[in-house]
Design a protein around this motif. Structure first.
Motif, PDB file in Angstrom:
ATOM      1  N   VAL A   9      43.123  15.096   7.564  1.00  0.00           N
ATOM      2  CA  VAL A   9      43.032  13.675   7.218  1.00  0.00           C
ATOM      3  C   VAL A   9      42.739  13.495   5.731  1.00  0.00           C
ATOM      4  CG1 VAL A   9      41.720  11.561   7.569  1.00  0.00           C
ATOM      5  CG2 VAL A   9      42.346  12.951   9.530  1.00  0.00           C
ATOM      6  N   THR A  10      41.831  14.291   5.221  1.00  0.00           N
ATOM      7  CA  THR A  10      41.461  14.193   3.804  1.00  0.00           C
ATOM      8  C   THR A  10      42.627  14.573   2.904  1.00  0.00           C
ATOM      9  OG1 THR A  10      39.190  14.772   4.410  1.00  0.00           O
ATOM     10  CG2 THR A  10      39.746  14.891   2.087  1.00  0.00           C
ATOM     11  N   ALA A  11      43.306  15.659   3.233  1.00  0.00           N
ATOM     12  CA  ALA A  11      44.463  16.081   2.434  1.00  0.00           C
ATOM     13  C   ALA A  11      45.586  15.052   2.512  1.00  0.00           C
ATOM     14  CB  ALA A  11      44.955  17.443   2.917  1.00  0.00           C
ATOM     15  N   ARG A  34      51.998  11.369  -3.406  1.00  0.00           N
ATOM     16  CA  ARG A  34      53.044  12.288  -3.862  1.00  0.00           C
ATOM     17  C   ARG A  34      54.206  12.365  -2.858  1.00  0.00           C
ATOM     18  NH1 ARG A  34      50.887  17.853  -6.280  1.00  0.00           N
ATOM     19  NH2 ARG A  34      53.026  17.711  -7.081  1.00  0.00           N
ATOM     20  N   GLY A  35      54.125  11.547  -1.810  1.00  0.00           N
ATOM     21  CA  GLY A  35      55.184  11.547  -0.819  1.00  0.00           C
ATOM     22  C   GLY A  35      55.126  12.716   0.143  1.00  0.00           C
ATOM     23  N   ILE A  36      53.975  13.386   0.217  1.00  0.00           N
ATOM     24  CA  ILE A  36      53.800  14.529   1.108  1.00  0.00           C
ATOM     25  C   ILE A  36      53.117  14.074   2.393  1.00  0.00           C
ATOM     26  CG2 ILE A  36      52.678  16.777   1.411  1.00  0.00           C
ATOM     27  CD1 ILE A  36      52.922  17.170  -1.620  1.00  0.00           C
ATOM     28  N   SER A  37      53.726  14.410   3.520  1.00  0.00           N
ATOM     29  CA  SER A  37      53.179  14.063   4.835  1.00  0.00           C
ATOM     30  C   SER A  37      52.366  15.234   5.372  1.00  0.00           C
ATOM     31  CB  SER A  37      54.305  13.741   5.817  1.00  0.00           C
ATOM     32  OG  SER A  37      55.162  12.749   5.303  1.00  0.00           O
ATOM     33  N   VAL A  38      51.202  14.937   5.927  1.00  0.00           N
ATOM     34  CA  VAL A  38      50.297  15.971   6.440  1.00  0.00           C
ATOM     35  C   VAL A  38      49.844  15.568   7.840  1.00  0.00           C
ATOM     36  CG1 VAL A  38      48.240  17.359   5.954  1.00  0.00           C
ATOM     37  CG2 VAL A  38      49.489  16.297   4.063  1.00  0.00           C
ATOM     38  N   ALA A  39      49.875  16.504   8.773  1.00  0.00           N
ATOM     39  CA  ALA A  39      49.463  16.174  10.139  1.00  0.00           C
ATOM     40  C   ALA A  39      48.975  17.425  10.863  1.00  0.00           C
ATOM     41  CB  ALA A  39      50.619  15.549  10.919  1.00  0.00           C
ATOM     42  N   VAL A  40      48.274  17.189  11.977  1.00  0.00           N
ATOM     43  CA  VAL A  40      47.888  18.271  12.876  1.00  0.00           C
ATOM     44  C   VAL A  40      48.541  18.038  14.232  1.00  0.00           C
ATOM     45  CG1 VAL A  40      45.732  19.240  11.985  1.00  0.00           C
ATOM     46  CG2 VAL A  40      45.697  17.036  13.138  1.00  0.00           C
ATOM     47  N   ILE A  41      48.905  19.143  14.883  1.00  0.00           N
ATOM     48  CA  ILE A  41      49.559  19.070  16.186  1.00  0.00           C
ATOM     49  C   ILE A  41      48.863  20.022  17.147  1.00  0.00           C
ATOM     50  CG2 ILE A  41      51.697  19.383  17.471  1.00  0.00           C
ATOM     51  CD1 ILE A  41      53.227  18.981  14.851  1.00  0.00           C
ATOM     52  N   SER A  42      48.542  19.512  18.327  1.00  0.00           N
ATOM     53  CA  SER A  42      48.061  20.381  19.397  1.00  0.00           C
ATOM     54  C   SER A  42      49.265  20.947  20.129  1.00  0.00           C
ATOM     55  CB  SER A  42      47.179  19.608  20.381  1.00  0.00           C
ATOM     56  OG  SER A  42      46.943  20.393  21.538  1.00  0.00           O
ATOM     57  N   PRO A  43      49.323  22.262  20.322  1.00  0.00           N
ATOM     58  CA  PRO A  43      50.483  22.852  20.988  1.00  0.00           C
ATOM     59  C   PRO A  43      50.437  22.758  22.502  1.00  0.00           C
ATOM     60  CG  PRO A  43      48.937  24.573  20.424  1.00  0.00           C
ATOM     61  CD  PRO A  43      48.358  23.275  19.877  1.00  0.00           C
ATOM     62  N   GLY A  80      54.478   7.442   6.437  1.00  0.00           N
ATOM     63  CA  GLY A  80      53.920   6.285   7.145  1.00  0.00           C
ATOM     64  C   GLY A  80      53.000   6.669   8.289  1.00  0.00           C
ATOM     65  N   ILE A  81      53.182   7.847   8.881  1.00  0.00           N
ATOM     66  CA  ILE A  81      52.323   8.294   9.983  1.00  0.00           C
ATOM     67  C   ILE A  81      51.552   9.556   9.594  1.00  0.00           C
ATOM     68  CG2 ILE A  81      53.668   7.216  11.812  1.00  0.00           C
ATOM     69  CD1 ILE A  81      54.995   9.933  12.322  1.00  0.00           C
ATOM     70  N   SER A  82      51.463   9.805   8.304  1.00  0.00           N
ATOM     71  CA  SER A  82      50.724  10.967   7.816  1.00  0.00           C
ATOM     72  C   SER A  82      49.237  10.837   8.149  1.00  0.00           C
ATOM     73  CB  SER A  82      50.897  11.094   6.296  1.00  0.00           C
ATOM     74  OG  SER A  82      50.265  12.249   5.795  1.00  0.00           O
ATOM     75  N   GLY A  83      48.572  11.979   8.328  1.00  0.00           N
ATOM     76  CA  GLY A  83      47.139  11.971   8.590  1.00  0.00           C
ATOM     77  C   GLY A  83      46.777  11.742  10.039  1.00  0.00           C
ATOM     78  N   GLN A  84      47.711  11.972  10.963  1.00  0.00           N
ATOM     79  CA  GLN A  84      47.445  11.740  12.378  1.00  0.00           C
ATOM     80  C   GLN A  84      47.399  13.040  13.176  1.00  0.00           C
ATOM     81  OE1 GLN A  84      49.510   8.420  14.216  1.00  0.00           O
ATOM     82  NE2 GLN A  84      49.932   7.493  12.234  1.00  0.00           N
ATOM     83  N   PHE A  85      46.858  12.929  14.390  1.00  0.00           N
ATOM     84  CA  PHE A  85      46.652  14.054  15.302  1.00  0.00           C
ATOM     85  C   PHE A  85      47.581  13.848  16.493  1.00  0.00           C
ATOM     86  CE2 PHE A  85      43.099  16.243  18.044  1.00  0.00           C
ATOM     87  CZ  PHE A  85      43.908  17.355  18.207  1.00  0.00           C
ATOM     88  N   PHE A  86      48.595  14.712  16.595  1.00  0.00           N
ATOM     89  CA  PHE A  86      49.612  14.560  17.629  1.00  0.00           C
ATOM     90  C   PHE A  86      49.516  15.647  18.685  1.00  0.00           C
ATOM     91  CE2 PHE A  86      51.486  12.768  13.749  1.00  0.00           C
ATOM     92  CZ  PHE A  86      51.875  11.507  14.196  1.00  0.00           C
ATOM     93  N   ASN A  87      49.889  15.309  19.898  1.00  0.00           N
ATOM     94  CA  ASN A  87      50.115  16.313  20.915  1.00  0.00           C
ATOM     95  C   ASN A  87      51.542  16.835  20.760  1.00  0.00           C
ATOM     96  OD1 ASN A  87      49.357  17.874  23.124  1.00  0.00           O
ATOM     97  ND2 ASN A  87      50.158  16.432  24.608  1.00  0.00           N
TER      98      ASN A  87
END
Length: 226
Positions: A160-162, A169-178, A211-218
């Protein structure tokens, strides 16, 4: 074709992701602690470049970034992780916990920092880390595994912080649970095979944008509670 860098690509989900991306024509940079023993990875077909990397070794991370100077990385996928056990209250070990935090929480950020310029020069500009539902406090209803759970919760905050810092800078960052996957880590009783999990992870990555950067997805696409 786009380029993806996958850490911990010598087995489990990482190996399957490398296989699927290479099969679809991507250039894959696959890292493993010991490429000499990564037989499954070496057997894959396609545009695959195998690099040695111990994710807790910052000098190795910096050396890899230098070696890849000029390479545009569309997706940086922090997949390498560790689970030392399901220790219960009163059974935790400090040194093991610290190692778990290093691998699962600190190393992904150090890789982001080292390779951010490689990502920034790409077309897709995505950074994704493999988290876990076990790191969700909102969805937490079981016990044990203090080190692993806390390390994944920390990874979520790192992400979230990153995401906040890199969004301009237009970079999208996210976490995904596998999901719960049948791997050496997940065990034989898990509900998913690696093909299902990897395919789902790829779909989430495909849809990721600023637009959906910084989220936690399954892996199945829905948002997970922090």
């Amino acid at each position: 074709m786009p380029t993806i860098l996958i850490t911990g690509a010598n087995r489990g989900i990482g190996l399957e992701l490398a296989k699927q991306y290479a099969g679809d024509g991507w250039s894959v940079i696959a890292t493993a602690r010991d490429p000499k023993t990564a037989d499954g990875l070496k057997a894959l077909k396609g545009d695959i470049r195998i690099e040695a990397l111990e994710v807790t070794d910052e000098q190795q991370i910096k050396a890899l970034a230098k070696k890849l100077d000029g390479v545009a990385i569309d997706v940086l996928l922090n997949n390498a992780g560790m689970l030392t056990g399901y220790e219960s209250f009163g059974e935790t070990d400090t040194l093991s916990w610290l190692k778990t935090l290093h691998v699962n929480s600190i190393a992904p950020l150090k890789l982001m920092e080292a390779l951010v310029e490689h990502v920034a020069r790409s077309k897709q500009k995505k950074i994704v880390s493999i988290s876990s539902g076990m790191g969700s406090m909102g969805g937490h209803a079981s016990s044990g595994a203090y080190a692993y759970r806390s390390s994944k919760a920390a990874l979520n905050m790192v992400t979230v912080t990153a995401a906040n810092e890199l969004r301009p800078r237009g970079i999208s960052v996210a976490v995904i649970s596998p999901g719960w996957v049948r791997t050496d880590m997940g065990g034989a009783g898990a509900t998913l095979d690696v093909k299902q999990s990897a395919a789902g992870i790829r779909k989430v990555i495909d849809k990721l944008n600023v637009g959906i950067s910084g989220q936690f997805f399954n892996y199945s696409g829905e948002n997970l509670p922090w």
